[in-house]
Scaffold this motif. Structure first.
Motif, short mmCIF file in Angstrom:
data_model
loop_
_atom_site.label_atom_id
_atom_site.label_comp_id
_atom_site.label_asym_id
_atom_site.label_seq_id
_atom_site.Cartn_x
_atom_site.Cartn_y
_atom_site.Cartn_z
N SER A 1 0.82 -1.22 0.00
CA SER A 1 0.00 0.00 0.00
C SER A 1 0.85 1.27 0.00
CB SER A 1 -0.91 -0.02 1.24
OG SER A 1 -1.35 1.27 1.57
N ASN A 2 0.31 2.32 -0.61
CA ASN A 2 0.98 3.62 -0.60
C ASN A 2 0.40 4.56 0.45
OD1 ASN A 2 2.87 3.25 -2.64
ND2 ASN A 2 1.31 3.57 -4.21
N VAL A 3 -0.40 4.04 1.37
CA VAL A 3 -1.04 4.90 2.38
C VAL A 3 0.05 5.71 3.11
CG1 VAL A 3 -1.04 3.12 4.19
CG2 VAL A 3 -2.72 4.97 4.28
N PRO A 4 -0.15 7.02 3.28
CA PRO A 4 0.85 7.81 4.01
C PRO A 4 0.99 7.34 5.46
CG PRO A 4 -0.68 9.26 2.85
CD PRO A 4 -1.24 7.87 2.77
N ILE A 5 2.23 7.28 5.94
CA ILE A 5 2.51 6.82 7.30
C ILE A 5 3.32 7.87 8.04
CG2 ILE A 5 3.68 5.08 8.70
CD1 ILE A 5 3.32 3.13 6.33
N ILE A 6 2.83 8.25 9.23
CA ILE A 6 3.61 9.11 10.12
C ILE A 6 4.06 8.27 11.30
CG2 ILE A 6 3.64 11.15 11.60
CD1 ILE A 6 1.49 12.39 9.88
N MET A 7 5.36 8.14 11.50
CA MET A 7 5.88 7.37 12.62
C MET A 7 5.94 8.24 13.87
SD MET A 7 6.79 4.33 11.74
CE MET A 7 8.28 3.39 11.67
N LEU A 8 5.53 7.64 14.98
CA LEU A 8 5.65 8.32 16.27
C LEU A 8 6.67 7.56 17.09
CD1 LEU A 8 1.86 8.91 16.93
CD2 LEU A 8 3.49 10.49 15.91
N THR A 9 7.66 8.26 17.58
CA THR A 9 8.74 7.55 18.23
C THR A 9 9.21 8.30 19.47
OG1 THR A 9 11.06 6.95 17.96
CG2 THR A 9 10.24 8.66 16.53
N ALA A 10 9.68 7.55 20.46
CA ALA A 10 10.26 8.18 21.65
C ALA A 10 11.60 8.79 21.26
CB ALA A 10 10.42 7.17 22.77
N ARG A 11 11.97 9.84 21.95
CA ARG A 11 13.13 10.63 21.58
C ARG A 11 14.42 9.81 21.43
NH1 ARG A 11 12.99 16.02 21.36
NH2 ARG A 11 10.96 16.10 22.33
N ASP A 12 14.59 8.81 22.30
CA ASP A 12 15.85 8.08 22.32
C ASP A 12 15.97 7.01 21.24
OD1 ASP A 12 16.59 9.56 24.46
OD2 ASP A 12 15.91 8.09 25.95
N GLU A 13 14.84 6.71 20.65
CA GLU A 13 14.91 5.62 19.68
C GLU A 13 15.67 6.05 18.43
OE1 GLU A 13 10.83 4.70 19.24
OE2 GLU A 13 10.70 3.91 21.28
N ASP A 14 16.11 5.08 17.72
CA ASP A 14 16.91 5.36 16.52
C ASP A 14 16.01 5.87 15.40
OD1 ASP A 14 18.92 3.30 14.29
OD2 ASP A 14 18.70 5.46 14.50
N ILE A 15 16.03 7.21 15.23
CA ILE A 15 15.14 7.78 14.21
C ILE A 15 15.80 7.83 12.84
CG2 ILE A 15 13.70 9.13 15.77
CD1 ILE A 15 15.38 11.57 14.99
N ASP A 16 17.10 7.50 12.79
CA ASP A 16 17.80 7.58 11.50
C ASP A 16 17.15 6.70 10.44
OD1 ASP A 16 19.46 9.28 12.69
OD2 ASP A 16 21.19 7.93 12.83
N LYS A 17 16.73 5.53 10.89
CA LYS A 17 16.12 4.58 9.95
C LYS A 17 14.84 5.15 9.35
CE LYS A 17 17.00 1.14 12.93
NZ LYS A 17 16.72 -0.09 13.65
N ILE A 18 14.08 5.85 10.20
CA ILE A 18 12.83 6.42 9.74
C ILE A 18 13.11 7.61 8.83
CG2 ILE A 18 10.65 7.43 10.43
CD1 ILE A 18 11.27 6.29 13.25
N VAL A 19 14.02 8.47 9.33
CA VAL A 19 14.31 9.69 8.58
C VAL A 19 14.88 9.33 7.20
CG1 VAL A 19 15.64 11.82 8.55
CG2 VAL A 19 14.67 10.98 10.68
N GLY A 20 15.70 8.31 7.17
CA GLY A 20 16.26 7.87 5.91
C GLY A 20 15.21 7.22 5.02
N LEU A 21 13.99 7.14 5.52
CA LEU A 21 12.87 6.57 4.77
C LEU A 21 13.14 5.14 4.32
CD1 LEU A 21 11.71 9.60 2.62
CD2 LEU A 21 11.00 8.94 4.90
N GLU A 22 14.08 4.51 5.04
CA GLU A 22 14.43 3.14 4.71
C GLU A 22 13.21 2.22 4.79
OE1 GLU A 22 17.07 0.26 7.14
OE2 GLU A 22 18.27 2.03 6.65
#
Ligand code: CA
Length: 230
Positions: free
Chosen positions: A75-96
């Motif tokens: 699916s192409n449904v838009p996804i917004i990730m919600l994450t705690a500050r300490d978690e590794d957000i690089d993976k999300i930001v990199g849109l991996e």
């Protein structure tokens, strides 16, 4: 006025205090909201039509990143990730994993709503609008919904953007207020045409001398300069 118009948002979140708060906030904006506290339930809801997903990274049964990947597989449904500050957000930001945006917890509900609206607007923009136009000092990009004055970005409200786009696209044609109301606001009846005037005034204020909109007395508005594809 609410913008949601019944669009369906799925909140994947196991913390009830967060999901109920976000749900209430989004419903107030006119969205239809489903909540799934586990990955398994989320995948069940995703069999229905869903317009946008907010996804908590830490769920009891499944890793949020895995859910994101498995949603993306079908699916192409838009996804917004919600994450705690300490978690590794690089993976999300990199849109991996294919998320469209992310917010770190604790987040502001207003900010979340703003992100949701912006993503849904982009998702709703037809592909034929993926164009750029320019005239004199102004350059606008329909796909990015960006307006530049001499290369500097000017923040326009959605309707302001749609209004100037419509005027530029019609390259000098005089457009009456009823036409603009219908094109930009979607009214199919002659609504309050002062809305158009108010937005033109805002555009003139924001764009200053670079504003290409000319008032044609008794008729409406036009762009008073030559428009080119950029
Ligand atoms: Ca959680």
């Amino acid at each position: 006025m609410s913008e949601g118009k019944g669009q369906h948002i799925l909140i994947i979140e196991d913390e009830e205090s967060i999901s109920s708060f976000v749900k209430m906030y989004l419903e107030r904006e006119g969205y239809a909201v489903s909540v799934a506290p586990t990955g398994a339930q989320a995948l069940e809801v995703l069999k229905e039509k869903v317009d946008l997903v907010t996804l908590d990274l830490m769920l009891p049964d499944m890793d949020g990143l895995d859910i994101c990947r498995s949603v993306r597989a079908t699916s192409n449904v838009p996804i917004i990730m919600l994450t705690a500050r300490d978690e590794d957000i690089d993976k999300i930001v990199g849109l991996e994993v294919g998320a469209d945006d992310y917010l770190t917890k604790p987040f502001n509900a207003r900010e979340l709503v703003a992100r949701i609206k912006s993503i849904l607007r982009r998702a709703a923009a037809p592909v034929s609008n993926s164009r750029k136009l320019e005239c004199d000092h102004i350059k606008i990009d329909a796909a990015r919904r960006e307006c530049l004055v001499d290369g500097e970005q000017v923040m326009l409200a959605p309707k302001e953007f749609d209004l100037i786009w419509e005027l530029l696209e019609r390259n000098g044609e005089v457009l009456n207020r009823e036409h603009l109301l219908e094109k930009v606001w979607g009214y199919t009846y002659a609504g309050d045409t002062r809305t158009v005037d108010v937005h033109v005034r805002q555009l003139r204020k924001k764009l200053g001398d670079a504003c290409p909109i000319v008032t044609v007395w008794g008729s409406g508005y036009k762009v008073g300069t030559e428009v080119r594809a950029a």
